[in-house]
Design a protein around this motif. Structure first.
Motif, PDB file in Angstrom:
ATOM      1  N   PRO A   1     -22.971  51.264 -36.909  1.00 64.74           N
ATOM      2  CA  PRO A   1     -24.428  51.261 -37.068  1.00 64.74           C
ATOM      3  C   PRO A   1     -25.058  52.634 -36.823  1.00 64.74           C
ATOM      4  O   PRO A   1     -26.161  52.895 -37.293  1.00 64.74           O
ATOM      5  CB  PRO A   1     -24.926  50.227 -36.062  1.00 64.74           C
ATOM      6  N   ASP A   2     -24.344  53.518 -36.126  1.00 62.63           N
ATOM      7  CA  ASP A   2     -24.849  54.871 -35.924  1.00 62.63           C
ATOM      8  C   ASP A   2     -24.614  55.763 -37.142  1.00 62.63           C
ATOM      9  O   ASP A   2     -25.097  56.892 -37.177  1.00 62.63           O
ATOM     10  CB  ASP A   2     -24.200  55.506 -34.690  1.00 62.63           C
ATOM     11  N   ARG A   3     -23.862  55.245 -38.123  1.00 63.70           N
ATOM     12  CA  ARG A   3     -23.548  56.015 -39.343  1.00 63.70           C
ATOM     13  C   ARG A   3     -24.097  55.320 -40.596  1.00 63.70           C
ATOM     14  O   ARG A   3     -23.567  55.453 -41.679  1.00 63.70           O
ATOM     15  CB  ARG A   3     -22.027  56.191 -39.475  1.00 63.70           C
TER      16      ARG A   3
ATOM     17  N   ARG B   1     -14.026  58.158 -45.023  1.00 66.55           N
ATOM     18  CA  ARG B   1     -12.983  58.560 -44.075  1.00 66.55           C
ATOM     19  C   ARG B   1     -13.511  59.619 -43.106  1.00 66.55           C
ATOM     20  O   ARG B   1     -13.351  59.514 -41.894  1.00 66.55           O
ATOM     21  CB  ARG B   1     -11.766  59.096 -44.815  1.00 66.55           C
ATOM     22  N   ARG B   2     -14.167  60.629 -43.642  1.00 73.85           N
ATOM     23  CA  ARG B   2     -14.656  61.747 -42.837  1.00 73.85           C
ATOM     24  C   ARG B   2     -15.720  61.323 -41.829  1.00 73.85           C
ATOM     25  O   ARG B   2     -15.710  61.762 -40.690  1.00 73.85           O
ATOM     26  CB  ARG B   2     -15.196  62.848 -43.758  1.00 73.85           C
ATOM     27  N   THR B   3     -16.631  60.445 -42.248  1.00 75.67           N
ATOM     28  CA  THR B   3     -17.741  60.056 -41.379  1.00 75.67           C
ATOM     29  C   THR B   3     -17.413  58.884 -40.468  1.00 75.67           C
ATOM     30  O   THR B   3     -18.087  58.684 -39.459  1.00 75.67           O
ATOM     31  CB  THR B   3     -18.980  59.677 -42.210  1.00 75.67           C
ATOM     32  N   GLY B   4     -16.400  58.093 -40.826  1.00 79.06           N
ATOM     33  CA  GLY B   4     -16.080  56.917 -40.033  1.00 79.06           C
ATOM     34  C   GLY B   4     -17.131  55.823 -40.120  1.00 79.06           C
ATOM     35  O   GLY B   4     -17.236  54.971 -39.236  1.00 79.06           O
ATOM     36  N   CYS B   5     -17.916  55.834 -41.215  1.00 83.42           N
ATOM     37  CA  CYS B   5     -18.992  54.844 -41.354  1.00 83.42           C
ATOM     38  C   CYS B   5     -18.465  53.434 -41.578  1.00 83.42           C
ATOM     39  O   CYS B   5     -19.157  52.470 -41.281  1.00 83.42           O
ATOM     40  CB  CYS B   5     -19.964  55.255 -42.457  1.00 83.42           C
ATOM     41  N   ILE B   6     -17.236  53.304 -42.064  1.00 86.22           N
ATOM     42  CA  ILE B   6     -16.621  51.986 -42.274  1.00 86.22           C
ATOM     43  C   ILE B   6     -15.504  51.814 -41.251  1.00 86.22           C
ATOM     44  O   ILE B   6     -14.561  52.604 -41.220  1.00 86.22           O
ATOM     45  CB  ILE B   6     -16.063  51.847 -43.704  1.00 86.22           C
ATOM     46  N   ARG B   7     -15.626  50.782 -40.444  1.00 91.07           N
ATOM     47  CA  ARG B   7     -14.589  50.490 -39.450  1.00 91.07           C
ATOM     48  C   ARG B   7     -13.470  49.656 -40.059  1.00 91.07           C
ATOM     49  O   ARG B   7     -12.295  49.861 -39.784  1.00 91.07           O
ATOM     50  CB  ARG B   7     -15.187  49.756 -38.262  1.00 91.07           C
TER      51      ARG B   7
ATOM     52  N   GLU C   1     -26.657  55.838 -42.465  1.00 85.16           N
ATOM     53  CA  GLU C   1     -27.054  56.717 -43.571  1.00 85.16           C
ATOM     54  C   GLU C   1     -25.840  57.147 -44.389  1.00 85.16           C
ATOM     55  O   GLU C   1     -25.905  57.233 -45.618  1.00 85.16           O
ATOM     56  CB  GLU C   1     -27.806  57.954 -43.061  1.00 85.16           C
ATOM     57  N   ASP C   2     -24.714  57.393 -43.715  1.00 84.18           N
ATOM     58  CA  ASP C   2     -23.481  57.738 -44.425  1.00 84.18           C
ATOM     59  C   ASP C   2     -22.999  56.559 -45.267  1.00 84.18           C
ATOM     60  O   ASP C   2     -22.563  56.729 -46.406  1.00 84.18           O
ATOM     61  CB  ASP C   2     -22.393  58.154 -43.440  1.00 84.18           C
ATOM     62  N   PHE C   3     -23.077  55.347 -44.696  1.00 80.20           N
ATOM     63  CA  PHE C   3     -22.666  54.167 -45.452  1.00 80.20           C
ATOM     64  C   PHE C   3     -23.577  53.950 -46.660  1.00 80.20           C
ATOM     65  O   PHE C   3     -23.106  53.583 -47.735  1.00 80.20           O
ATOM     66  CB  PHE C   3     -22.653  52.920 -44.560  1.00 80.20           C
ATOM     67  N   GLU C   4     -24.870  54.189 -46.494  1.00 78.27           N
ATOM     68  CA  GLU C   4     -25.799  54.062 -47.626  1.00 78.27           C
ATOM     69  C   GLU C   4     -25.429  55.025 -48.739  1.00 78.27           C
ATOM     70  O   GLU C   4     -25.444  54.652 -49.923  1.00 78.27           O
ATOM     71  CB  GLU C   4     -27.231  54.289 -47.163  1.00 78.27           C
ATOM     72  N   GLU C   5     -25.068  56.248 -48.401  1.00 80.45           N
ATOM     73  CA  GLU C   5     -24.643  57.216 -49.417  1.00 80.45           C
ATOM     74  C   GLU C   5     -23.355  56.748 -50.094  1.00 80.45           C
ATOM     75  O   GLU C   5     -23.205  56.846 -51.309  1.00 80.45           O
ATOM     76  CB  GLU C   5     -24.458  58.599 -48.796  1.00 80.45           C
ATOM     77  N   TYR C   6     -22.425  56.238 -49.312  1.00 85.98           N
ATOM     78  CA  TYR C   6     -21.187  55.682 -49.849  1.00 85.98           C
ATOM     79  C   TYR C   6     -21.505  54.584 -50.863  1.00 85.98           C
ATOM     80  O   TYR C   6     -20.972  54.566 -51.981  1.00 85.98           O
ATOM     81  CB  TYR C   6     -20.361  55.137 -48.681  1.00 85.98           C
ATOM     82  N   GLY C   7     -22.396  53.672 -50.499  1.00 90.28           N
ATOM     83  CA  GLY C   7     -22.779  52.578 -51.386  1.00 90.28           C
ATOM     84  C   GLY C   7     -23.447  53.072 -52.659  1.00 90.28           C
ATOM     85  O   GLY C   7     -23.144  52.581 -53.749  1.00 90.28           O
TER      86      GLY C   7
ATOM     87  N   GLY D   1     -30.275  40.374 -37.096  1.00 89.42           N
ATOM     88  CA  GLY D   1     -28.972  39.829 -36.729  1.00 89.42           C
ATOM     89  C   GLY D   1     -27.965  40.941 -36.491  1.00 89.42           C
ATOM     90  O   GLY D   1     -28.284  41.963 -35.897  1.00 89.42           O
ATOM     91  N   ASP D   2     -26.740  40.737 -36.981  1.00 88.65           N
ATOM     92  CA  ASP D   2     -25.673  41.710 -36.769  1.00 88.65           C
ATOM     93  C   ASP D   2     -26.080  43.084 -37.286  1.00 88.65           C
ATOM     94  O   ASP D   2     -26.564  43.221 -38.406  1.00 88.65           O
ATOM     95  CB  ASP D   2     -24.395  41.285 -37.502  1.00 88.65           C
ATOM     96  N   SER D   3     -25.827  44.105 -36.475  1.00 90.09           N
ATOM     97  CA  SER D   3     -26.178  45.473 -36.883  1.00 90.09           C
ATOM     98  C   SER D   3     -24.997  46.204 -37.500  1.00 90.09           C
ATOM     99  O   SER D   3     -25.154  47.333 -37.956  1.00 90.09           O
ATOM    100  CB  SER D   3     -26.680  46.263 -35.672  1.00 90.09           C
ATOM    101  N   ASP D   4     -23.838  45.567 -37.531  1.00 90.03           N
ATOM    102  CA  ASP D   4     -22.648  46.269 -37.996  1.00 90.03           C
ATOM    103  C   ASP D   4     -21.937  45.570 -39.156  1.00 90.03           C
ATOM    104  O   ASP D   4     -20.773  45.833 -39.429  1.00 90.03           O
ATOM    105  CB  ASP D   4     -21.671  46.470 -36.836  1.00 90.03           C
ATOM    106  N   ILE D   5     -22.631  44.689 -39.867  1.00 89.65           N
ATOM    107  CA  ILE D   5     -22.039  43.974 -40.998  1.00 89.65           C
ATOM    108  C   ILE D   5     -22.855  44.267 -42.255  1.00 89.65           C
ATOM    109  O   ILE D   5     -24.080  44.172 -42.250  1.00 89.65           O
ATOM    110  CB  ILE D   5     -22.000  42.452 -40.760  1.00 89.65           C
TER     111      ILE D   5
END
Length: 115
Positions: free
Chosen positions: A12-14, A83-89, A16-22, A45-49
């Motif tokens: 959830p701290d990344r 991979r670089r940002t670790g936005c996806i666990r 913005e990186d996940f949004e760019e990925y999407g 609800g969930d902040s990490d899904i």
């Protein structure tokens, strides 16, 4: 038709990186002949899904996309971003097919109970 449902556990701290990925993958899936239905990010609800849905005309078309994405520079850059940002666990992938209601012709969606 085959629809791919992805469930992501994200950092959830990344977000913005996940949004760019999407954003990148929406364009890429469409360029490879699929139809991207979007990314769905945490709100309440969930902040990490997060979720994504996209479709291809059939499983063979999806497999071609997967094979071609391995050598495509833009696809590889999107993978590297994650991979670089670790936005996806972690993620889970499911393959779905639409329900054939047997309804055809005008008014079929209403006959099938679709509003």
């Amino acid at each position: 038709m085959i629809t791919i449902h992805l469930k992501y556990e994200i950092d959830p701290d990344r977000i913005e990186d996940f949004e760019e990925y999407g954003r990148r993958w929406v364009v890429l899936v469409n360029r490879f002949g699929g139809t991207h239905h979007g990314y769905f990010l945490p709100s309440e609800g969930d902040s990490d899904i997060a979720y994504a849905l996209f479709s291809f005309p059939g499983f063979a078309a999806y497999e071609r996309y997967r094979a071609d994405s391995v050598t495509d520079p833009e696809c590889q850059a999107a993978f590297e971003l994650a991979r670089r940002t670790g936005c996806i666990r972690r993620y889970e992938r499911r393959f779905l097919r639409p329900l054939d209601t047997g309804a055809t012709g005008a008014g079929a969606s209403q006959a099938a109970g679709t509003p």
